[in-house]
Design a protein around this motif. Structure first.
Motif, mmCIF file in Angstrom:
data_model
loop_
_atom_site.group_PDB
_atom_site.id
_atom_site.type_symbol
_atom_site.label_atom_id
_atom_site.label_comp_id
_atom_site.label_asym_id
_atom_site.label_seq_id
_atom_site.Cartn_x
_atom_site.Cartn_y
_atom_site.Cartn_z
ATOM 1 N N VAL A 80 0.859 -1.179 0.000
ATOM 2 C CA VAL A 80 0.000 0.000 0.000
ATOM 3 C C VAL A 80 0.897 1.233 0.000
ATOM 4 O O VAL A 80 1.842 1.305 0.795
ATOM 5 C CB VAL A 80 -0.934 0.023 1.225
ATOM 6 N N LEU A 81 0.613 2.161 -0.872
ATOM 7 C CA LEU A 81 1.441 3.370 -0.953
ATOM 8 C C LEU A 81 0.930 4.421 0.019
ATOM 9 O O LEU A 81 0.394 5.468 -0.356
ATOM 10 C CB LEU A 81 1.456 3.890 -2.389
ATOM 11 N N SER A 82 1.104 4.136 1.304
ATOM 12 C CA SER A 82 0.764 5.090 2.351
ATOM 13 C C SER A 82 1.748 6.253 2.320
ATOM 14 O O SER A 82 2.751 6.234 1.584
ATOM 15 C CB SER A 82 0.821 4.404 3.714
ATOM 16 N N ARG A 83 1.496 7.244 3.119
ATOM 17 C CA ARG A 83 2.379 8.420 3.162
ATOM 18 C C ARG A 83 3.804 8.023 3.533
ATOM 19 O O ARG A 83 4.772 8.465 2.903
ATOM 20 C CB ARG A 83 1.839 9.430 4.175
ATOM 21 N N ASP A 84 3.960 7.181 4.555
ATOM 22 C CA ASP A 84 5.297 6.794 4.999
ATOM 23 C C ASP A 84 6.000 5.918 3.967
ATOM 24 O O ASP A 84 7.208 6.049 3.746
ATOM 25 C CB ASP A 84 5.221 6.051 6.340
ATOM 26 N N ALA B 156 7.133 8.160 1.187
ATOM 27 C CA ALA B 156 8.302 8.941 1.613
ATOM 28 C C ALA B 156 9.570 8.098 1.529
ATOM 29 O O ALA B 156 10.630 8.580 1.110
ATOM 30 C CB ALA B 156 8.092 9.463 3.026
ATOM 31 N N HIS B 157 9.474 6.839 1.914
ATOM 32 C CA HIS B 157 10.630 5.941 1.851
ATOM 33 C C HIS B 157 11.050 5.705 0.401
ATOM 34 O O HIS B 157 12.252 5.722 0.081
ATOM 35 C CB HIS B 157 10.285 4.611 2.521
ATOM 36 N N LEU B 158 10.096 5.495 -0.467
ATOM 37 C CA LEU B 158 10.402 5.265 -1.882
ATOM 38 C C LEU B 158 11.082 6.480 -2.505
ATOM 39 O O LEU B 158 12.011 6.342 -3.309
ATOM 40 C CB LEU B 158 9.119 4.932 -2.646
ATOM 41 N N ILE C 98 8.227 -1.144 6.079
ATOM 42 C CA ILE C 98 8.689 0.182 5.672
ATOM 43 C C ILE C 98 7.990 1.257 6.483
ATOM 44 O O ILE C 98 8.627 2.179 7.009
ATOM 45 C CB ILE C 98 8.447 0.404 4.164
ATOM 46 N N ALA C 99 6.656 1.148 6.597
ATOM 47 C CA ALA C 99 5.890 2.149 7.343
ATOM 48 C C ALA C 99 6.330 2.218 8.796
ATOM 49 O O ALA C 99 6.354 3.296 9.399
ATOM 50 C CB ALA C 99 4.399 1.837 7.250
ATOM 51 N N LEU C 100 6.694 1.075 9.368
ATOM 52 C CA LEU C 100 7.120 1.032 10.770
ATOM 53 C C LEU C 100 8.575 1.432 10.955
ATOM 54 O O LEU C 100 9.016 1.629 12.084
ATOM 55 C CB LEU C 100 6.885 -0.372 11.331
#
Length: 229
Positions: free
Chosen positions: A167-171, A174-176, A217-219
């Motif tokens: 899922v392309l969440s905000r975090d 940002a990492h990508l 990634i999000a975490l």
């Protein structure tokens, strides 16, 4: 682009250990579980995501029993027949959220169910057959052939149904960007292909499902307590 083991190590450190991190992650279902989904199950999740988009999720959850009754338990054979008179009556139904544009998506997405059923047997079978190595291709397919399934909506639907997807969440976005995979949020086919290639590479490096890769990634970034998806 850093090796995913470094991203994983950062997430483990931030969450206080490997066991604590993995307790926060979810897993996709097996292919036979996708195949067992009914088209009504799938249409219900699509409808829920469409109505929750840009709206308070808890309100839709609170009214969901009303949605199920109003939309005939999401039977696509019935819902594909919704016409203007049915939609007008639904607009008077206080048991649901009376958003006319979103109500009109239901027969369109019911037709999507029937079209896929004709070709693949069921929507669940279709999902089971689609390769995770091209999950963004599935997003684009649903956006093209369904209604209001652009943005993150398709990935939210797939995640809820248990199909392995990031899922392309905000975090995650940002990492990508930080890793040089993309330079802005991915919306074009080219950018989505670049994102898919990055996730395919990371999956080869650590042998984890796409679902868990994006959650890790999000975490590993931001100020979240749980995954930001």
């Amino acid at each position: 682009m850093e090796h995913f083991s470094h991203t994983l190590a950062r997430a483990i450190e931030r969450k206080g250990g490997e066991q604590q991190l993995f307790s926060l992650l979810t897993s996709p279902v097996q292919s036979h579980q996708l195949q067992a989904l009914t088209d009504a199950d799938c249409l219900a999740q699509i409808t829920k995501v469409v109505f929750q988009s840009g709206f308070a999720w808890r309100v839709i959850e609170h009214k969901w029993a009303g949605f199920e009754k109003a939309f005939w338990q999401f039977d696509p054979n019935k819902l594909v027949l919704l016409d203007d008179s049915h939609i007008e009556r639904l607009m008077q139904n206080t048991d649901i959220v009376r958003n006319g544009q979103k109500i009109k998506t239901v027969p369109i997405n019911a037709q999507l169910m029937l079209d896929i059923r004709q070709q693949h047997g069921s929507f669940g079978q279709f999902l089971a057959e689609w390769p995770e190595q091209d999950i963004t291709g599935l997003w684009l397919y649903l956006k093209k052939h369904g209604a209001r399934l652009g943005g993150n909506s398709a990935s939210f639907v797939l995640r809820r149904l248990g199909k392995d997807t990031f899922v392309l969440s905000r975090d995650v976005t940002a990492h990508l960007i930080n890793q040089g995979v993309i330079d802005k949020p991915a919306t074009s086919k080219t950018a989505l292909k670049q994102v898919q290639q990055a996730f395919n590479t990371w999956q080869q490096q650590v042998s984890l499902p796409l679902t868990q890769l994006s959650q890790i990634i999000a975490l590993s970034v931001g100020s979240n307590e749980r995954h930001a998806e």
